[in-house]
Design a protein around this motif. Sequence first.
Motif, short mmCIF file in Angstrom:
data_model
loop_
_atom_site.label_atom_id
_atom_site.label_comp_id
_atom_site.label_asym_id
_atom_site.label_seq_id
_atom_site.Cartn_x
_atom_site.Cartn_y
_atom_site.Cartn_z
N ARG A 50 26.42 38.77 37.30
CA ARG A 50 27.67 39.27 37.86
C ARG A 50 27.77 40.77 37.67
N ASP A 51 28.33 41.40 38.69
CA ASP A 51 28.50 42.84 38.66
C ASP A 51 29.89 43.16 38.13
N GLY A 54 32.79 45.22 40.10
CA GLY A 54 33.38 44.72 41.33
C GLY A 54 34.87 44.85 41.40
N GLN A 60 33.75 40.95 45.87
CA GLN A 60 32.37 41.33 46.13
C GLN A 60 32.15 41.41 47.64
N TRP A 61 31.56 42.51 48.10
CA TRP A 61 31.26 42.69 49.52
C TRP A 61 29.75 42.65 49.74
N ASP A 62 29.34 41.84 50.70
CA ASP A 62 27.94 41.80 51.14
C ASP A 62 27.90 42.21 52.62
N ARG A 101 33.60 32.30 50.75
CA ARG A 101 33.60 33.68 51.24
C ARG A 101 34.37 33.75 52.55
N LYS A 217 23.06 43.35 42.36
CA LYS A 217 23.36 43.61 43.77
C LYS A 217 22.26 42.96 44.61
N THR A 268 21.42 40.48 54.08
CA THR A 268 22.68 41.02 53.55
C THR A 268 22.39 41.74 52.24
N ARG A 270 24.42 43.49 48.75
CA ARG A 270 25.63 43.65 47.96
C ARG A 270 25.95 45.13 47.79
#
Length: 271
Positions: A50-51, A54, A60-62, A101, A217, A268, A270
């Motif tokens: 996990r980032d 964020g 979280q955006w991909d 999502r 990511k 995709t 991250r």
Amino acid sequence: MMRTRMLRKRRRSRSALGTGLAVLVTLVTLAPLDVAAQVPGGQLPGQPPRDASGGGNGAQWDLGGILSVMSPRGQFGSFVNDGFGGALTALLGFADSPAFRVRFEAGFLEYGSETLGVPVFAATDRILTDVVTQNNIGYLGFGPEIRFPYGPVQPYVNGFVGLGYFFTVSSAEPGWDLYQTLHRDSPYQGTTVNFDDVRAAYGVGGGLAIPVSRSAKPVVLKLEAQYRRHGHTEYLVPGSIVEDGFGGSSFSPIASDVDFLLFQVGLTFRV
């Protein structure tokens, strides 16, 4: 009596089927969360770390890009051949709900084209330039996506609503260099929208997500298919524009339901 029993059995079976589908969707959505709660550190096997950057809500955006092949279906398939194009996608997810999502998509397809040679000068047809006419579809969509967020191959399904923009444009290809040099403001360098139509769209899709990089990511390879419906639409195909021989032209649009399949491959990233 026997008919009444049969009807009751059918109703029960339908009720059981609906209940089963609802339970299945619930398990698909919540199972990864339950498993994660029992794993030390809450990390699922095969899930990227996990980032922490964020944000407080774990958003979280991909972002990604897709190459598409269009296969027309139904009435649309009677008038149109396969098409090609691409799309840009954005997926909004949350760290505390990795299976769910929201997907946003904007894409472009070309399903036909034709080229017409026209004289550069009215006095002679010895020097021609090409007028290219393209039949296109632009589309937008957004909706939910549910995915198993762990393992080396992660299946997913999605649904969407949006818009489809059907448009035909004609433009002059760069021709004789001297003419282009002397006439930089020539109308031959322009592009004209010959015909267009806008329709609401909806559909479903699904595919496989294959993590290529498992860092905080991640980079994910996606293989998917999507079915789009647009209802009754008017559009042009090659041959729909007819020249009258005196500098004018007429249009013969086709009106039909527009359904097509998209076969897509993309990546995709991250952010």
